[in-house]
Design a protein around this motif. Structure first.
Motif, PDB file in Angstrom:
ATOM      1  N   ASN A   9       0.843  -1.103   0.024  1.00 44.52           N
ATOM      2  CA  ASN A   9      -0.124  -0.008  -0.052  1.00 44.52           C
ATOM      3  C   ASN A   9       0.755   1.269   0.040  1.00 44.52           C
ATOM      4  O   ASN A   9       0.622   2.171  -0.588  1.00 44.52           O
ATOM      5  CB  ASN A   9      -1.015   0.008   1.307  1.00 44.52           C
ATOM      6  CG  ASN A   9      -2.049  -0.969   1.169  1.00 44.52           C
ATOM      7  OD1 ASN A   9      -2.162  -1.657  -0.049  1.00 44.52           O
ATOM      8  ND2 ASN A   9      -2.954  -1.111   2.137  1.00 44.52           N
ATOM      9  N   ILE A  63      -5.702  -2.768   6.690  1.00 41.60           N
ATOM     10  CA  ILE A  63      -6.395  -1.419   6.532  1.00 41.60           C
ATOM     11  C   ILE A  63      -5.939  -0.500   7.586  1.00 41.60           C
ATOM     12  O   ILE A  63      -5.719   0.786   7.337  1.00 41.60           O
ATOM     13  CB  ILE A  63      -7.977  -1.860   6.649  1.00 41.60           C
ATOM     14  CG1 ILE A  63      -8.355  -2.610   5.556  1.00 41.60           C
ATOM     15  CG2 ILE A  63      -8.590  -0.675   6.883  1.00 41.60           C
ATOM     16  CD1 ILE A  63      -8.281  -1.821   4.318  1.00 41.60           C
ATOM     17  N   SER A  66      -2.375   0.489   7.175  1.00 41.21           N
ATOM     18  CA  SER A  66      -2.391   1.563   5.987  1.00 41.21           C
ATOM     19  C   SER A  66      -2.844   2.866   6.263  1.00 41.21           C
ATOM     20  O   SER A  66      -2.250   3.923   5.870  1.00 41.21           O
ATOM     21  CB  SER A  66      -2.796   0.776   4.777  1.00 41.21           C
ATOM     22  OG  SER A  66      -2.289  -0.350   4.300  1.00 41.21           O
ATOM     23  N   VAL A  82      -6.411   2.915   0.083  1.00 41.03           N
ATOM     24  CA  VAL A  82      -6.762   1.915   1.235  1.00 41.03           C
ATOM     25  C   VAL A  82      -7.910   1.334   0.993  1.00 41.03           C
ATOM     26  O   VAL A  82      -8.167  -0.051   1.281  1.00 41.03           O
ATOM     27  CB  VAL A  82      -6.726   2.792   2.512  1.00 41.03           C
ATOM     28  CG1 VAL A  82      -7.431   1.866   3.786  1.00 41.03           C
ATOM     29  CG2 VAL A  82      -5.530   3.443   2.809  1.00 41.03           C
ATOM     30  N   ILE A  83      -9.205   1.784   0.399  1.00 39.73           N
ATOM     31  CA  ILE A  83     -10.469   1.141   0.221  1.00 39.73           C
ATOM     32  C   ILE A  83     -10.122   0.151  -0.706  1.00 39.73           C
ATOM     33  O   ILE A  83     -10.441  -0.941  -0.771  1.00 39.73           O
ATOM     34  CB  ILE A  83     -11.319   2.125  -0.015  1.00 39.73           C
ATOM     35  CG1 ILE A  83     -11.936   2.929   1.290  1.00 39.73           C
ATOM     36  CG2 ILE A  83     -12.554   1.251  -0.566  1.00 39.73           C
ATOM     37  CD1 ILE A  83     -12.820   4.103   0.904  1.00 39.73           C
ATOM     38  N   SER A  85      -7.308  -1.203  -2.081  1.00 43.07           N
ATOM     39  CA  SER A  85      -6.432  -2.402  -1.176  1.00 43.07           C
ATOM     40  C   SER A  85      -7.382  -3.324  -0.546  1.00 43.07           C
ATOM     41  O   SER A  85      -7.116  -4.572  -0.769  1.00 43.07           O
ATOM     42  CB  SER A  85      -5.427  -1.659  -0.782  1.00 43.07           C
ATOM     43  OG  SER A  85      -4.495  -2.852   0.013  1.00 43.07           O
ATOM     44  N   GLY A  86      -7.997  -2.917   0.448  1.00 43.38           N
ATOM     45  CA  GLY A  86      -8.691  -3.743   1.290  1.00 43.38           C
ATOM     46  C   GLY A  86      -9.825  -4.629   0.469  1.00 43.38           C
ATOM     47  O   GLY A  86      -9.781  -5.735   0.667  1.00 43.38           O
TER      48      GLY A  86
END
Length: 179
Positions: A9, A63, A66, A82-83, A85-86
């Motif tokens: 991330n 999350i 990150s 972040v969103i 990636s999660g």
């Protein structure tokens, strides 16, 4: 798993400025595929339920960490990273675990880790880059294509440590439990 997500991330924010690939690759492309190795090793050695726990813990910690570390200055792109990636992580890793589990008894040892990694990497790439960068100035389609090519290459390279680790860990577990 947490360190892989955190590193990826953070590193996805930096273009790979070598060989004129800065519009095609980020540094995160080189770290994230290792998460599929972790998932496949957990699955092979401890089964699907343990693997799902590893994925969920990796997701939550990834999350949280990150959000805290991967953004030097919080903005919409950082939040989308972040969103994205999660979302991509959770869906792709669970898909990887389920595909691997269904193929785990294949007569060719490399089919489960390679096929599960390739399919889930494609889903991961599409989800992450479209959520994180769609509608921005970031050349996300070319970055996604470059990222996916690197994931394929690393998936092939990860077959060697996968085989070695599984063999060695099975020997260790076998000798431990035979006492």
């Amino acid at each position: 798993m947490m360190l892989i997500v955190l590193a990826s991330n953070y590193l996805v924010q930096f273009p790979f400025n070598f060989l004129n690939l800065n519009d095609v690759l980020t540094w995160g492309a080189f770290t994230y595929p290792v998460a599929f190795l972790v998932t496949d090793l957990a699955n092979r050695l401890h089964g699907i339920n343990f693997t799902k726990r590893v994925i969920h813990v990796g997701f939550v910690w990834g999350i949280l960490i990150s959000l805290f570390f991967s953004v030097s200055e919080f903005n919409l792109i950082s939040l989308r990273i972040v969103i994205g990636s999660g979302t991509a992580f959770l869906i792709a890793q669970l898909l990887d675990a389920n595909i691997f589990n269904k193929l785990r008894d294949h007569k060719l040892w490399f089919i489960p880790p390679f096929l599960s990694s390739i399919i889930s990497s494609a889903i991961d790439t599409i989800l992450f880059f479209s959520i994180a960068f769609y509608g921005t100035e970031v050349p996300w389609v070319t970055l996604a294509l470059g990222d996916f090519v690197v994931k394929i290459i690393i998936a092939m390279l990860m077959l060697v440590p996968f085989r070695l680790m599984v063999k060695n860990l099975e020997l260790i577990q076998g000798s431990f439990f035979s006492r």
